[in-house]
Scaffold this active site. Structure first.
Site, PDB file in Angstrom:
ATOM      1  N   HIS A   1       0.850  -1.205   0.000  1.00 12.33           N
ATOM      2  CA  HIS A   1       0.000   0.000   0.000  1.00 12.33           C
ATOM      3  C   HIS A   1       0.886   1.256   0.000  1.00 12.33           C
ATOM      4  O   HIS A   1       0.918   2.013   0.969  1.00 12.33           O
ATOM      5  CB  HIS A   1      -0.857  -0.073   1.277  1.00 12.33           C
ATOM      6  CG  HIS A   1      -1.985   0.892   1.398  1.00 12.33           C
ATOM      7  ND1 HIS A   1      -1.840   2.245   1.232  1.00 12.33           N
ATOM      8  CD2 HIS A   1      -3.288   0.689   1.713  1.00 12.33           C
ATOM      9  CE1 HIS A   1      -3.004   2.836   1.450  1.00 12.33           C
ATOM     10  NE2 HIS A   1      -3.895   1.912   1.746  1.00 12.33           N
TER      11      HIS A   1
ATOM     12  N   GLU B   1      -1.036   1.462  -5.240  1.00 10.31           N
ATOM     13  CA  GLU B   1      -0.753   0.231  -4.493  1.00 10.31           C
ATOM     14  C   GLU B   1      -0.772  -0.971  -5.439  1.00 10.31           C
ATOM     15  O   GLU B   1      -1.595  -1.016  -6.353  1.00 10.31           O
ATOM     16  CB  GLU B   1      -1.831   0.052  -3.413  1.00 10.31           C
ATOM     17  CG  GLU B   1      -2.089   1.323  -2.607  1.00 10.31           C
ATOM     18  CD  GLU B   1      -3.415   1.296  -1.856  1.00 10.31           C
ATOM     19  OE1 GLU B   1      -3.864   0.204  -1.465  1.00 10.31           O
ATOM     20  OE2 GLU B   1      -4.011   2.367  -1.663  1.00 10.31           O
TER      21      GLU B   1
HETATM   22  C1  BG6 Z   1      -7.009   2.144   0.496  1.00 10.96           C
HETATM   23  C2  BG6 Z   1      -8.461   1.779   0.417  1.00 10.96           C
HETATM   24  O1  BG6 Z   1      -6.227   1.135  -0.049  1.00 10.96           O
HETATM   25  O2  BG6 Z   1      -6.661   2.333   1.872  1.00 10.96           O
HETATM   26  C3  BG6 Z   1      -9.289   2.873   1.046  1.00 10.96           C
HETATM   27  O3  BG6 Z   1      -8.835   1.552  -0.933  1.00 10.96           O
HETATM   28  C4  BG6 Z   1      -8.843   3.116   2.469  1.00 10.96           C
HETATM   29  O4  BG6 Z   1     -10.658   2.542   1.000  1.00 10.96           O
HETATM   30  C5  BG6 Z   1      -7.341   3.389   2.478  1.00 10.96           C
HETATM   31  O5  BG6 Z   1      -9.550   4.208   3.004  1.00 10.96           O
HETATM   32  C6  BG6 Z   1      -6.769   3.599   3.881  1.00 10.96           C
HETATM   33  O6  BG6 Z   1      -7.113   2.536   4.697  1.00 10.96           O
HETATM   34  P1  BG6 Z   1      -6.734   2.551   6.244  1.00 10.96           P
HETATM   35  O7  BG6 Z   1      -7.329   1.314   6.827  1.00 10.96           O
HETATM   36  O8  BG6 Z   1      -5.231   2.546   6.313  1.00 10.96           O
HETATM   37  O9  BG6 Z   1      -7.308   3.824   6.802  1.00 10.96           O
END
Ligand code: BG6
Length: 297
Positions: free
Chosen positions: A165, A269
């Site tokens: 990510h 990502e």
């Molecule tokens: C992204 C998702 O990969 O991560 C989003 O597609 C999400 O929907 C974002 O809001 C952040 O996620 P988190 O759990 O780290 O707040």
């Protein structure tokens, strides 16, 4: 999951791989190569920094991030496994990003500095088949990340999602563009998961963006005219690319993200999520790898 920490000392290489107490007193590894520096936490196997000499940092880190056991780090490269997104009664994006990983291998040569982190669940549990994750982080002129997931169960298949990510550091996201996804189909999460086809050659970011591009193995390039560079995301073993920027309202709603930080980041990502999830047969391994670097625009 095995939480027994293996000793760090045998894997440290003075001047190349060092350990210290990082933010929140969590263990942080510092990697130094001829061309670059990287920082990696054992907490979540989380890469929080990569910078090639003379360049801007490659990765964005939120100044409001938590650094605490059980909480995910905001920015850098959260490692998402074995599910992507929210799940009832369980933390979003899986358990790997908040687990304590072990350092199991290291090396340094003229070109590259490399570590391998591991997270294992040795026995089948009611929830998950036994499995082993090995994550290789290499710092050279690029940041190279390789996640190998092995289903070590002898009897059960393991359907799972994974995603690296990556939060990229950007001069101004409103002037950035993403190239490489034209023609791909995506789920638009800000439009109720509607499935759409990407028509833009260069995708602009003009508001909250949360898209899961499916069935695409393409290299993606982010152009950042403000910092005069392009960021290149080359990948293998990955059929999905997720693009995310929270923009104004969502940024304000997140406790661990600054209200004014959204213009300086963009997540592109690489993984296998939604209908690209992988089912590992007993004994099988799947490897997801990315090579991340920047070039002048
Ligand atoms: C992204 C998702 O990969 O991560 C989003 O597609 C999400 O929907 C974002 O809001 C952040 O996620 P988190 O759990 O780290 O707040």
């Amino acid at each position: 999951m095995s939480s027994e920490a293996t000793p760090l000392q045998p894997h440290l290489i003075p001047g190349r791989i060092e350990a210290r107490a990082g933010n929140g007193h969590l263990t942080q590894l510092l990697l130094t190569s001829h061309a670059s520096k990287a920082e990696v936490y054992l907490h979540g196997a989380h890469v929080t920094h990569f910078q090639r000499q003379g360049e801007h940092p490659l990765l964005f880190m939120s100044s409001r991030s938590s650094f605490a056991p059980g909480k995910p780090i905001r920015g850098g490269v959260p490692l998402i496994f074995p599910w992507f997104g929210p799940r009832d009664g369980a933390p979003a994006h899986g358990f790997a990003r908040t687990a304590e990983w072990s350092l199991v291998e290291s090396s340094a040569n003229d070109d590259a500095t490399r570590i391998t982190l591991e997270l294992t669940q040795p026995l089948d549990s009611p929830q998950w088949p036994a499995h082993r994750l090995r994550y290789r982080v290499t710092a050279d002129t690029a940041l190279r990340l390789e996640l190998a997931v092995t289903n070590t169960s002898t009897t059960r298949a393991f359907p799972c999602e994974s995603c690296l990510h990556t939060y990229f550091a950007i001069g101004d996201v409103a002037q950035a563009g993403i190239v490489g996804l034209q023609g791909a189909r995506y789920l638009d999460k800000v439009d109720g998961f509607a499935e759409k086809a990407e028509t833009a050659t260069k995708i602009p970011i003009t508001g909250e963006t949360d898209r899961v591009y499916l069935d695409t193995a393409a290299t993606v390039t982010i152009s950042d005219p403000v910092w005069g560079r392009k960021l290149i995301v080359a990948k293998s073993g990955s059929a999905s690319t997720v693009v995310w920027n929270p923009w104004i309202a969502k940024a304000k709603a997140m406790a661990d993200f600054g209200d004014d930080e959204y213009p300086r980041m963009l997540c592109v990502e690489s993984g296998n999520v939604d209908r690209n999830r992988i089912t590992l047969a007993p004994g099988a391994t799947a490897t997801l790898a990315v090579e991340l670097h920047s070039e002048p625009l």
